[in-house]
Design a protein around this motif. Sequence first.
Motif, PDB file in Angstrom:
ATOM      1  N   ALA A   1       0.687  -1.096  -0.047  1.00  0.00           N
ATOM      2  CA  ALA A   1       0.105  -0.073  -0.077  1.00  0.00           C
ATOM      3  C   ALA A   1       0.890   1.185  -0.179  1.00  0.00           C
ATOM      4  N   ALA A   2       2.113   1.199   0.794  1.00  0.00           N
ATOM      5  CA  ALA A   2       2.738   2.448   0.880  1.00  0.00           C
ATOM      6  C   ALA A   2       3.555   2.628  -0.568  1.00  0.00           C
ATOM      7  N   LEU A   3       4.091   1.459  -1.179  1.00  0.00           N
ATOM      8  CA  LEU A   3       4.627   1.612  -2.601  1.00  0.00           C
ATOM      9  C   LEU A   3       3.652   2.291  -3.384  1.00  0.00           C
ATOM     10  N   LEU A   4       2.337   1.943  -3.510  1.00  0.00           N
ATOM     11  CA  LEU A   4       1.388   2.447  -4.459  1.00  0.00           C
ATOM     12  C   LEU A   4       1.230   3.915  -3.948  1.00  0.00           C
ATOM     13  N   VAL A   5       1.247   4.340  -2.738  1.00  0.00           N
ATOM     14  CA  VAL A   5       1.249   5.984  -2.452  1.00  0.00           C
ATOM     15  C   VAL A   5       2.484   6.554  -3.006  1.00  0.00           C
ATOM     16  N   ASN A   6       3.525   5.922  -2.985  1.00  0.00           N
ATOM     17  CA  ASN A   6       4.984   6.694  -3.446  1.00  0.00           C
ATOM     18  C   ASN A   6       4.820   6.625  -5.094  1.00  0.00           C
ATOM     19  N   MET A   7       4.134   5.571  -5.529  1.00  0.00           N
ATOM     20  CA  MET A   7       4.051   5.688  -6.960  1.00  0.00           C
ATOM     21  C   MET A   7       3.123   6.770  -7.340  1.00  0.00           C
ATOM     22  N   ALA A   8       1.821   6.896  -6.659  1.00  0.00           N
ATOM     23  CA  ALA A   8       0.769   7.989  -7.026  1.00  0.00           C
ATOM     24  C   ALA A   8       1.508   9.341  -6.871  1.00  0.00           C
ATOM     25  N   MET A   9       2.210   9.449  -5.962  1.00  0.00           N
ATOM     26  CA  MET A   9       2.801  10.872  -5.491  1.00  0.00           C
ATOM     27  C   MET A   9       3.979  10.970  -6.411  1.00  0.00           C
ATOM     28  N   GLY A  10       4.433  10.307  -6.974  1.00  0.00           N
ATOM     29  CA  GLY A  10       5.538  10.579  -8.137  1.00  0.00           C
ATOM     30  C   GLY A  10       6.941  10.503  -7.198  1.00  0.00           C
ATOM     31  N   LEU A  11       6.901   9.818  -6.098  1.00  0.00           N
ATOM     32  CA  LEU A  11       7.969   9.741  -5.114  1.00  0.00           C
ATOM     33  C   LEU A  11       9.000   8.300  -5.535  1.00  0.00           C
TER      34      LEU A  11
ATOM     35  N   TYR B   1      10.597   4.809  -5.466  1.00  0.00           N
ATOM     36  CA  TYR B   1      10.317   3.473  -5.046  1.00  0.00           C
ATOM     37  C   TYR B   1      10.993   2.481  -5.597  1.00  0.00           C
ATOM     38  N   GLU B   2      11.054   1.280  -4.728  1.00  0.00           N
ATOM     39  CA  GLU B   2      11.714   0.123  -5.338  1.00  0.00           C
ATOM     40  C   GLU B   2      10.940  -0.975  -5.420  1.00  0.00           C
ATOM     41  N   PRO B   3      10.922  -2.056  -6.491  1.00  0.00           N
ATOM     42  CA  PRO B   3      10.041  -3.285  -6.244  1.00  0.00           C
ATOM     43  C   PRO B   3      10.682  -3.918  -5.531  1.00  0.00           C
ATOM     44  N   PHE B   4       9.670  -4.675  -4.852  1.00  0.00           N
ATOM     45  CA  PHE B   4       9.921  -5.630  -3.722  1.00  0.00           C
ATOM     46  C   PHE B   4      10.355  -7.120  -4.458  1.00  0.00           C
ATOM     47  N   THR B   5      11.517  -7.562  -3.935  1.00  0.00           N
ATOM     48  CA  THR B   5      11.687  -8.962  -4.703  1.00  0.00           C
ATOM     49  C   THR B   5      11.947 -10.143  -3.780  1.00  0.00           C
ATOM     50  N   SER B   6      11.455  -9.893  -2.285  1.00  0.00           N
ATOM     51  CA  SER B   6      11.386 -11.143  -1.449  1.00  0.00           C
ATOM     52  C   SER B   6      10.522 -10.663  -0.178  1.00  0.00           C
ATOM     53  N   TYR B   7      10.221 -11.815   0.475  1.00  0.00           N
ATOM     54  CA  TYR B   7       9.352 -11.552   1.675  1.00  0.00           C
ATOM     55  C   TYR B   7       9.486 -12.720   2.681  1.00  0.00           C
ATOM     56  N   GLU B   8       8.892 -12.249   3.685  1.00  0.00           N
ATOM     57  CA  GLU B   8       9.335 -13.517   4.913  1.00  0.00           C
ATOM     58  C   GLU B   8       8.293 -14.776   4.568  1.00  0.00           C
ATOM     59  N   VAL B   9       8.720 -15.684   4.559  1.00  0.00           N
ATOM     60  CA  VAL B   9       7.965 -16.959   4.342  1.00  0.00           C
ATOM     61  C   VAL B   9       7.685 -17.300   6.026  1.00  0.00           C
ATOM     62  N   GLY B  10       6.362 -17.873   6.052  1.00  0.00           N
ATOM     63  CA  GLY B  10       6.025 -18.513   7.454  1.00  0.00           C
ATOM     64  C   GLY B  10       5.506 -17.468   8.417  1.00  0.00           C
ATOM     65  N   LYS B  11       5.108 -16.216   7.560  1.00  0.00           N
ATOM     66  CA  LYS B  11       4.455 -15.144   8.407  1.00  0.00           C
ATOM     67  C   LYS B  11       2.928 -15.233   8.416  1.00  0.00           C
ATOM     68  N   MET B  12       2.399 -15.525   9.516  1.00  0.00           N
ATOM     69  CA  MET B  12       0.726 -15.782   9.563  1.00  0.00           C
ATOM     70  C   MET B  12       0.053 -14.504  10.046  1.00  0.00           C
ATOM     71  N   PHE B  13      -1.334 -14.687   9.626  1.00  0.00           N
ATOM     72  CA  PHE B  13      -2.144 -13.565  10.313  1.00  0.00           C
ATOM     73  C   PHE B  13      -3.290 -14.521  10.905  1.00  0.00           C
ATOM     74  N   ILE B  14      -3.654 -14.087  12.024  1.00  0.00           N
ATOM     75  CA  ILE B  14      -5.030 -14.690  12.575  1.00  0.00           C
ATOM     76  C   ILE B  14      -5.910 -13.418  12.880  1.00  0.00           C
ATOM     77  N   ARG B  15      -7.087 -13.428  12.103  1.00  0.00           N
ATOM     78  CA  ARG B  15      -8.070 -12.392  12.286  1.00  0.00           C
ATOM     79  C   ARG B  15      -8.776 -12.689  13.752  1.00  0.00           C
ATOM     80  N   PHE B  16      -9.465 -11.538  14.166  1.00  0.00           N
ATOM     81  CA  PHE B  16     -10.055 -11.772  15.463  1.00  0.00           C
ATOM     82  C   PHE B  16     -11.268 -10.840  15.436  1.00  0.00           C
TER      83      PHE B  16
END
Lengths: 80, 349
Positions: free
Chosen positions: B302-312, B314-329
Amino acid sequence: MKLKRNIAISDSGFVFNPSTGDSYSLNPVGLEILTLAKAQKNKDEIRQYMLDNYLLDLDTFEKDFDDFANMLDHFNLIEK
Amino acid sequence: MSKPVFNIALTGLNAIDSPGSGSGVIRSLREPKDFDVRIIGLAYENLEPCIYMPHLVDKTYRIPYPSEGQEALLERLRYIHAQENLHIIFPNFDSELYNFIKLEKKLADEMQIKMLLPTLEQFESRHKAVLYEFGEKAGIKVPKAKPVFSAMEIAKIAYDFRFPLVVKGKYYEAAVTYTIEQAQQHFHKISAKWGLPILLQEFVHGTELNVCGIGDGKGNLLGAVSMRKLYITDKGKAWAGITIDDDELTDLTQKFVEKSHWKGGFELEIIRNGNGEYYLLEINPRFPAWSYLTTGAGQNQAALLVNMAMGLPYEPFTSYEVGKMFIRFSEDMVVDLQDFEKISTFGEK
């Protein structure tokens, strides 16, 4: 039995397959065997280790090891 | 050096059992160190929970339903812009996107409001009714599907596709059915709510996977995080999930962005069957409700999209952490009647 390269095993026996998101819990003996497999030990080496460290006969090892290997295969944790 | 403050308006404040994406996007937007945000909520209903969450939303305005048309929306946005000096609008509902896409140029020219949306052509090409054709062109497997306008058509399609058959609404809701009677029943139920056509789709059994990503509109993938649903509610929504590392899923996402030249955020819904084949079930033209997981895993899309929209920069993402979980409540908030009174009487709070 060759464990898939990216399988993660923690010290507590928690196994995580990052490709599928599946996780499993090992008992202490299962953890020992999988740690050996992860260290590229083959079945002969694992057999020798188990016979050296546990009161275990060969037939029981073969039966339990094959069961365990089948289970790992079923869960898609070892290379085909 | 002081940070810029962006006034960002967004929809999807309905953090309910079938949640909108708003709260996840807002949480992501509040994290970057290089800009601050003032969040303006755009709500359709007085009881959308995020209206009453001051730590997420600074001010909320009611906006007209999509069915009231573009003029009504534009008029309301003119008023909101006059109060808030909006920099960016982040629409988060499929059903409102048509109006926002149509207004994109006008909002930019008249009010200098930025949006990063797919083109109308891209938006239309991913509609459930034509997704099969899109998949054929892109070389991506998609379950066969046919739009139907009458319950009488179900029997013939069921004969071709065989049961089980998925009955899907134009925008939301789907049901797996096993008989013609069940399919007809869901046809009536879903069409009464979301209109026609209803889509009948081949059922693919397997593991449900999702990808949240962004395209730059030129065929480049700027970020993508794959997630496997761990807990699914009776509405088919992920209540828990985990990031995974699946090369085929990444390739499929890459192919989708290359072929479609997608611009903005998206979610792919995919099934991996027992033979390890991947079927694209849906392309959602906005961030999903679980998008905060991408931030947690190291890709604040979402932050990357803001930077794109505002002409700031930005760098494309090339990796992320595997095994990260979300649990909704879910949690009950206690809210003063005066707050409800403000939004329901004045249309803003």
